[in-house]
Write a protein that holds these residues in place. Sequence first.
Motif, short mmCIF file in Angstrom:
data_model
loop_
_atom_site.label_atom_id
_atom_site.label_comp_id
_atom_site.label_asym_id
_atom_site.label_seq_id
_atom_site.Cartn_x
_atom_site.Cartn_y
_atom_site.Cartn_z
N GLU A 268 -46.21 -52.35 -2.89
CA GLU A 268 -45.19 -53.31 -2.46
C GLU A 268 -45.82 -54.66 -2.15
O GLU A 268 -46.76 -54.76 -1.38
N GLY A 269 -45.31 -55.67 -2.76
CA GLY A 269 -45.78 -57.01 -2.48
C GLY A 269 -46.95 -57.48 -3.32
O GLY A 269 -47.31 -58.67 -3.26
N LEU A 270 -47.56 -56.58 -4.10
CA LEU A 270 -48.65 -57.02 -4.98
C LEU A 270 -48.06 -57.90 -6.08
O LEU A 270 -46.98 -57.61 -6.61
N PRO A 271 -48.73 -58.95 -6.46
CA PRO A 271 -48.14 -59.94 -7.38
C PRO A 271 -47.83 -59.40 -8.76
O PRO A 271 -46.97 -59.96 -9.45
N PHE A 272 -48.51 -58.35 -9.20
CA PHE A 272 -48.29 -57.82 -10.54
C PHE A 272 -47.31 -56.65 -10.57
O PHE A 272 -47.14 -56.01 -11.60
N VAL A 273 -46.65 -56.38 -9.46
CA VAL A 273 -45.69 -55.28 -9.40
C VAL A 273 -44.29 -55.85 -9.39
O VAL A 273 -43.85 -56.50 -8.43
N LYS A 274 -43.56 -55.61 -10.47
CA LYS A 274 -42.19 -56.11 -10.58
C LYS A 274 -41.19 -55.17 -9.94
O LYS A 274 -40.24 -55.61 -9.28
N ASN A 275 -41.40 -53.88 -10.13
CA ASN A 275 -40.45 -52.90 -9.61
C ASN A 275 -41.15 -51.55 -9.47
O ASN A 275 -42.04 -51.22 -10.26
N ILE A 276 -40.77 -50.78 -8.46
CA ILE A 276 -41.32 -49.44 -8.24
C ILE A 276 -40.18 -48.44 -8.30
O ILE A 276 -39.16 -48.60 -7.62
N TYR A 277 -40.35 -47.41 -9.12
CA TYR A 277 -39.35 -46.34 -9.16
C TYR A 277 -39.31 -45.65 -7.78
O TYR A 277 -40.32 -45.59 -7.09
N THR A 291 -45.14 -60.45 -18.80
CA THR A 291 -46.36 -61.16 -19.25
C THR A 291 -47.60 -60.26 -19.23
O THR A 291 -48.66 -60.66 -19.71
N ILE A 292 -47.46 -59.05 -18.67
CA ILE A 292 -48.60 -58.13 -18.57
C ILE A 292 -48.28 -56.84 -19.32
O ILE A 292 -47.29 -56.16 -19.00
N LEU A 293 -49.09 -56.49 -20.30
CA LEU A 293 -48.93 -55.22 -21.01
C LEU A 293 -49.54 -54.10 -20.19
O LEU A 293 -50.62 -54.26 -19.60
N ALA A 294 -48.88 -52.97 -20.17
CA ALA A 294 -49.40 -51.83 -19.43
C ALA A 294 -50.77 -51.41 -19.93
O ALA A 294 -51.64 -51.03 -19.15
N SER A 295 -50.99 -51.50 -21.24
CA SER A 295 -52.28 -51.11 -21.81
C SER A 295 -53.41 -51.98 -21.27
O SER A 295 -54.51 -51.49 -20.96
N ASP A 296 -53.15 -53.29 -21.13
CA ASP A 296 -54.16 -54.20 -20.58
C ASP A 296 -54.39 -53.91 -19.10
O ASP A 296 -55.54 -53.94 -18.62
N PHE A 297 -53.31 -53.63 -18.39
CA PHE A 297 -53.43 -53.37 -16.96
C PHE A 297 -54.23 -52.10 -16.71
O PHE A 297 -55.10 -52.06 -15.83
N VAL A 298 -53.96 -51.05 -17.48
CA VAL A 298 -54.67 -49.78 -17.31
C VAL A 298 -56.16 -49.98 -17.57
O VAL A 298 -57.02 -49.41 -16.88
N ALA A 299 -56.49 -50.80 -18.55
CA ALA A 299 -57.91 -51.10 -18.84
C ALA A 299 -58.56 -51.81 -17.66
O ALA A 299 -59.73 -51.51 -17.30
N ARG A 300 -57.84 -52.74 -17.04
CA ARG A 300 -58.40 -53.45 -15.88
C ARG A 300 -58.54 -52.51 -14.68
O ARG A 300 -59.50 -52.64 -13.90
N MET A 301 -57.62 -51.57 -14.56
CA MET A 301 -57.71 -50.59 -13.48
C MET A 301 -58.94 -49.71 -13.66
O MET A 301 -59.64 -49.39 -12.69
N LYS A 302 -59.25 -49.36 -14.89
CA LYS A 302 -60.42 -48.54 -15.15
C LYS A 302 -61.70 -49.27 -14.74
O LYS A 302 -62.66 -48.65 -14.24
N GLU A 303 -61.72 -50.57 -14.91
CA GLU A 303 -62.87 -51.37 -14.49
C GLU A 303 -63.06 -51.31 -12.97
O GLU A 303 -64.17 -51.49 -12.47
N GLN A 304 -61.97 -51.03 -12.26
CA GLN A 304 -62.02 -50.89 -10.80
C GLN A 304 -62.11 -49.42 -10.38
O GLN A 304 -61.83 -49.07 -9.25
N ASN A 305 -62.48 -48.57 -11.33
CA ASN A 305 -62.67 -47.14 -11.07
C ASN A 305 -61.38 -46.42 -10.64
O ASN A 305 -61.41 -45.51 -9.81
N ILE A 306 -60.27 -46.84 -11.22
CA ILE A 306 -58.99 -46.18 -10.99
C ILE A 306 -58.42 -45.74 -12.33
O ILE A 306 -58.24 -46.57 -13.23
#
Length: 340
Positions: A268-277, A291-306
């Motif tokens: 909640e409140g993170l700038p890249f989160v538009k909506n939460i189920y 403006t953000i593809l899920a595939s790109d976001f998942v790749a960036r998350m992996k860089e942060q060990n998530i």
Amino acid sequence: MFIDLRSDTVTKPSKGMKEAMFMAEVGDDVFGDDPTVLALEAKAADMFGMEAALFCPSGTMTNQLAIRVHTWPGSEVICDKYSHIYLYEGGGVALNSFSSFKLLDGDRGRLNAQQVRDAINNPDDIHQPTTSLVSLENTMNKGGGCYYQLSDIEKIRTVCNEKNLPLHLDGARLFNALVETNESPKNYGELFDSISICLSKGLGCPVGSLLLGKKDFIKKARRSRKVMGGGWRQAGFLAAAGIYALENNIERLREDHARAKQIGKVLEGLPFVKNIYPIDTNIVIFELPETILASDFVARMKEQNIGCVVFGKHLVRFVTHLDFTDEHLAEFEKNIRKVG
């Protein structure tokens, strides 16, 4: 520390589970004499008040076996458009059962009785496939882990009774629903002709699912399991993990649900989160800006060990599980804030 939230299938057997597996008495399941497999099947059937059960390698196999037994070539299966049996089982209904789907637009994947009634084809109309089965999913994966109210399933059961249709449940994460509703597995055994439950998701087994139903239904499913290459030998080592899971890992699912809700608060409140189920159980799905593809976001998350998965062009899914601890949650909160 890698925080793996791709699925609740990524867990490793606990010490107690490994000890149970190591000590298991085994036989040959194809010959029907593996005592631990037989014990698991009997335990699960009794838990749901059903006559028999069949231990299989995967939930896809148990679903596909149920559909194969319930249907016939050219018939039609009613389900939601987001159902696992439609989206994630490799077209198996067409390949294994020569049947088709009628896809409905439910409430986050949950159908209601009127939708089912309206979807049943006229059996006297030779232009349409004959409706042969209604299939529900609980909890609903693509719906963010939402679950049915028992009263709604009862109404669907009434329609199926009126139309002489079997009702199948893809209950891969059914126990996640049961700990939230405090309903009994026997309530479900009374309503469904067949139930598939997964041991290798929230319950933490390394592999395995169970198909439940009447004795003659399971006898037919066992034959089809063999045809699909699903006969296995000393499967008791894996069945022992299933027994351990059913005895030890159900109530603790509440912990996964609580941590999933905590993830939701972090998002909640993170700038890249538009909506939460809505977060009902152990699945968290959120939407990114266009403006953000899920595939790109998942790749960036992996860089942060998530670890997480793409769940749509702009949708991402997290799934909590027994190997995701409070320590992991704290690390998750710290790392996800680094993702721009």
